[in-house]
Design an enzyme around this catalytic site. Structure first.
Site, short mmCIF file in Angstrom:
data_model
loop_
_atom_site.label_atom_id
_atom_site.label_comp_id
_atom_site.label_asym_id
_atom_site.label_seq_id
_atom_site.Cartn_x
_atom_site.Cartn_y
_atom_site.Cartn_z
N GLU A 1 -14.14 9.29 -8.11
CA GLU A 1 -14.80 10.55 -8.42
C GLU A 1 -15.79 10.32 -9.56
O GLU A 1 -15.42 9.76 -10.59
CB GLU A 1 -13.75 11.58 -8.86
N LEU B 1 -12.90 14.73 -4.04
CA LEU B 1 -11.95 14.90 -5.14
C LEU B 1 -10.52 14.94 -4.61
O LEU B 1 -9.95 16.00 -4.40
CB LEU B 1 -12.31 16.20 -5.89
N GLU C 1 -7.24 12.12 -5.12
CA GLU C 1 -6.82 10.77 -5.51
C GLU C 1 -6.11 10.05 -4.36
O GLU C 1 -6.16 8.82 -4.27
CB GLU C 1 -5.93 10.81 -6.75
N GLN D 1 -9.68 8.89 -12.30
CA GLN D 1 -10.42 9.37 -13.47
C GLN D 1 -9.59 9.43 -14.75
O GLN D 1 -10.07 9.13 -15.83
CB GLN D 1 -11.00 10.73 -13.13
N TYR E 1 -3.89 11.92 -13.49
CA TYR E 1 -4.23 12.25 -12.11
C TYR E 1 -3.88 11.15 -11.13
O TYR E 1 -4.17 11.25 -9.93
CB TYR E 1 -5.72 12.64 -12.01
N HIS F 1 -5.92 14.55 -20.43
CA HIS F 1 -6.90 13.52 -20.76
C HIS F 1 -6.35 12.51 -21.75
O HIS F 1 -7.02 11.54 -22.09
CB HIS F 1 -8.17 14.18 -21.30
#
Ligand SMILES: Cc1ncc(C[n+]2csc(CCOP(=O)(O)OP(=O)(O)O)c2C)c(N)n1
Ligand SMILES: [Mg+2]
Length: 751
Positions: free
Chosen positions: A438, A467, A469, A491, A495, A540
């Site tokens: 992605e 999008l 995985e 990413q 994820y 993140h």
């Protein structure tokens, strides 16, 4: 009487009583072809009966059968034996039919070898009962329903791509990828995601020669699929050509399968073949069908037995008399019973070494040779070269000592710049390498790590995916099979988890279940870990690696400093090419653009780029030592290494001289280097930025214990928590102050 015997007896009774019409009815297909298919169907039926018998005698280990699904022989007949097939577990008749198309293969024997777990079974060697054989281009599947769907899509996408790139593949240019599923499996998100991805790729005008076959028996173990659901869900999907047939009517299935195969082969677009079947003899031998189905429902299905259906056609067309049908049927029973007695005598798989040999073969010398190649030096290896050599144990490792051994000119680079430059070199060196994920292509990655690659190598080699995985990894799985060297990106570490089975259940098992005959090399780049100042929140900053660390054979590289990122990435690429290694390259986001270590402007977290050549390689499972203090050893990696080096400086000011070890590889751990570094000081502090439970330090300490280390050992780790926003993140993540205090305590305590 068991349902097994009922099905058998019902067939015999029906045939014995079958009236022969005066005039032959039209058969719709050539008599010889019908007989050939009938033999596959009958063979499959008797294999099912034999499986139950072997189980009852304690000689067989698998009873999920194909009874009721034998129409799939016609799907094999409609395809070529060179069309790669990823099959549902009720594909006995498909397997036998395809085996007939390739000289020298006894399909019935193969299946029996699988049932008894014989070491000589041609694909899994007794590791599992699967349908697979290299000569038949049948790629073995796991038991996880629908998990082969992303790989099938990936293969259908990758075969045309490989041709376009001039990369040799094991399949002809007009191959059709066939993937079959049960009706309940078609509801799995893995299947629906893969169908969606296939349609989207086709919608974009790219070739996707994928034939999806749904063998719809109306049940998922005990749960009925709503009547008409499969047709409702798939018959009007834009971009998906739909074909259907009654699985009890062989000529109808053959005609539909032929039309479907031809459509996919010529149009290079996906198609869906819906075969209505029945499920005879329950889900598996252990299944008591009577607990959830009425006797009437079970009995009705027997009348729709496809083997019986074909027999009727043959009798009605005057191809066989009822007596001849029965003879053929009983001959198959005897032949298979005799074969079964033979195969139960054969040696079984035994011993850890034999069992594990194909799990993750490693040839470090070949890896080194490939990793140190210069751009333009290679062509894509041929299929034979890739598949060729024998696995060998991992050779000795070497610890690299601090110091930058740069061979290329150019300014000092950050971690992100180094990865970018290395990917550039890898793409230049290996024409079969492809980079995707992605946002990796046009944007160049969320953090710019893949910037410029698409411009340099074009959209065929560096491309954005949709999008999902599972699709990202599925494309990797198919690409690897097709002869490409996929370098997908996930990413963020958080994820990966929604698609982890594609790595765990699919990628990491293929070599094992095929004894290395099929491989899906790939280097999965994953950006992860915490400490992204100002950019917070769990997803993140995810620092959980437990789901990766226990995957057998998976190599996990986690570089901290730029130089290592380059050399380790090259090594993984080479390991993929040489050994089919599946690896994860776990990149610490917080260090991507870091330049300094101790003071602003010191530039100590940048390195000159190590270009291709002898230094451009670091063996898998070899650690890196920083400093050579003798007071204590800080064992760490990634952000933990960065913090440890800073703490070591502070400790030095206190007169405590630390040795800092970067383990670099989270799997396999550099056990020898770890022990050596631990023994050099007798005091070890493991600095673990991942979670306290399931984190890496548990394994590091276990490795020290296993290795006979008797000195002191302690650890500091992040909390067993999700990571919150803002500065609150620092309350759950390991920090320098904690490392510093614990290190001082450890050095000052007695013992
Ligand atoms: C992901 C996953 N969940 C659950 C199972 C257990 N399981 C095995 S077969 C099956 C039913 C599948 O039904 P269907 O797809 O219709 O195939 P059929 O057995 O009817 O041919 C289930 C739930 C599994 N193998 N994989
Ligand atoms: Mg079903």
């Amino acid at each position: 009487m068991s349902t097994v015997h009922k099905v058998d007896e019902y067939f015999l009774d029906q045939i014995a009583a079958l009236p022969v019409p005066d005039q032959p009815a039209p058969l719709g297909i050539a008599a010889e072809e019908a007989l050939d298919l009938f033999d596959s169907q009958v063979g499959s039926r008797h294999l099912d009966l034999a499986a139950r018998d072997l189980r009852a005698r304690g000689e067989g280990f698998y009873t999920i059968g194909s009874a009721g699904h034998e129409a799939n022989a016609a799907v094999a007949a409609a395809l070529r034996p060179t069309d790669p097939a990823l099959l549902h577990y009720r594909s006995g008749a498909f397997y036998l039919q395809r085996a007939r198309q390739v000289p020298g293969i006894d399909g019935e024997r193969d299946v029996l070898l699988g049932l008894v777990g014989a070491a000589s079974e041609p694909i899994a060697g007794g590791r599992h009962k699967v349908f697979g054989r290299k000569e038949l281009h049948i790629i073995p599947q796991t038991s996880t329903i629908a998990s082969h769907a992303p790989r099938a899509l990936g293969l259908a996408f990758s075969l045309p791509l490989a041709k376009k790139l001039g990369v040799d593949t094991p399949w002809p240019a007009d191959a059709v990828v066939v993937a079959s599923f049960g009706d309940a499996s078609m509801n799995h998100s893995t299947a629906t995601g893969a169908v969606n991805a296939a349609l989207q790729v086709a919608y974009r005008g790219l070739p996707v020669p994928l034939l999806i076959v749904c063998e719809d028996n109306g049940l998922g173990i005990s749960v009925p699929t709503p009547a008409g659901w499969i047709a409702h869900a798939y018959q009007d999907r834009p971009g998906l050509r739909y074909f259907d047939a009654d699985g009890a009517r062989l000529p109808e299935v053959l005609a539909a399968a032929r039309r479907a195969a031809e459509y996919v082969r010529l149009r290079r677009r996906p198609a869906f073949l819906h075969i209505r079947t029945v499920r005879l003899m329950g889900h598996a031998g252990s299944d008591i069908e009577g607990a959830y189905r009425t006797p009437a429902a079970i009995a009705t299905e027997m009348a729709q037995d496809p083997v019986l259906g074909t027999a009727r056609f043959l009798v009605e067309a005057h191809v066989l008399t009822p007596r001849k049908v029965l003879e053929r049927y009983q001959e198959a029973r005897e032949r298979i019973a005799k074969l079964a007695e033979e195969v139960i005598q054969l040696p079984k798989l035994a011993g850890r070494e034999q069992i594990m040999a194909p799990l993750a073969p490693r040839r470090p010398d070949a890896v080194r040779a490939l990793a140190t190649q210069t751009p333009g030096a290679t062509r894509a290896p041929t299929t034979d070269q890739r598949a060729g050599s024998e696995p060998r144990a991992q050779a000795g490792r070497e610890a690299t000592v601090s110091g930058t051994s740069s061979t290329a000119a150019g300014g000092a680079m950050t971690l992100a710049q180094t990865i970018n430059r290395t990917l550039h070199d890898v793409l230049a060196t290996h024409p079969q390498a492809v980079v995707f994920g992605e946002d990796v292509a046009v944007k160049g990655g969320v953090y710019g790590v893949t910037r410029g690659l698409r411009r340099s190598f074009g959209p065929a080699r560096v491309f954005d995916t949709l999008l999902d995985e599972q699709t990202v990894l599925g494309v990797g799985l198919g690409a690897g099979l097709a002869g490409l060297l996929p370098i997908p990106e996930v990413q963020y570490l958080a994820y990966l988890h929604n698609a982890a089975d594609q790595l765990r259940g699919e990628a990491a098992t293929l070599s094992y279940f095929s004894q290395g005959r099929y491989r899906n090399p790939m280097v999965v780049r994953i950006a992860g870990y915490g400490y992204q100042k100002g950019f917070g929140g769990h997803f993140h900053n995810d620092n959980s690696v437990a789901a990766l660390r226990d995957i057998p054979g998976l190599v996990i590289a986690s570089p901290a400093r730029p130089e290592d990122a380059g050399t380790m990435l090259r090594t993984l690429v080479a390991a993929g090419l040489a050994d089919g290694t599946v690896s994860v390259f776990l990149e610490p986001i917080a260090l991507y653009h870091t330049r300094d270590l101790h003071d602003e402007g010191d530039g100590l977290w940048t390195d000159p780029y190590v270009g291709p050549g002898e230094q451009a390689h670091v063996p898998i499972g070899s650690a890196r030592v920083y400093a050579d203090g003798t007071d204590l050893t800080l064992v760490s990696w990634a952000n933990g290494l960065y913090m440890s080096l800073r703490v070591a400086e502070r400790l030095a000011a206190e007169g405590v001289h630390a040795r800092v070890l970067d383990i670099r590889w989270l799997a396999p751990l550099p056990e020898e280097d770890l022990l050596a570094a631990a023994e050099a000081t007798g005091k070890v502090l493991v600095v673990d930025e991942t979670r306290r439970s399931g984190g890496v330090s548990e394994a590091v300490i276990a490795a020290l214990a296993d290795g006979g280390y008797t000195g002191r050992v302690a650890r500091v780790a992040s909390a067993d928590s999700l990571i919150p926003l803002g500065d609150a993140a620092l309350d759950v993540l390991l920090d320098e102050e904690t490392i510093y205090r614990r290190a001082l305590e450890l050095t000052r305590s007695a013992g």
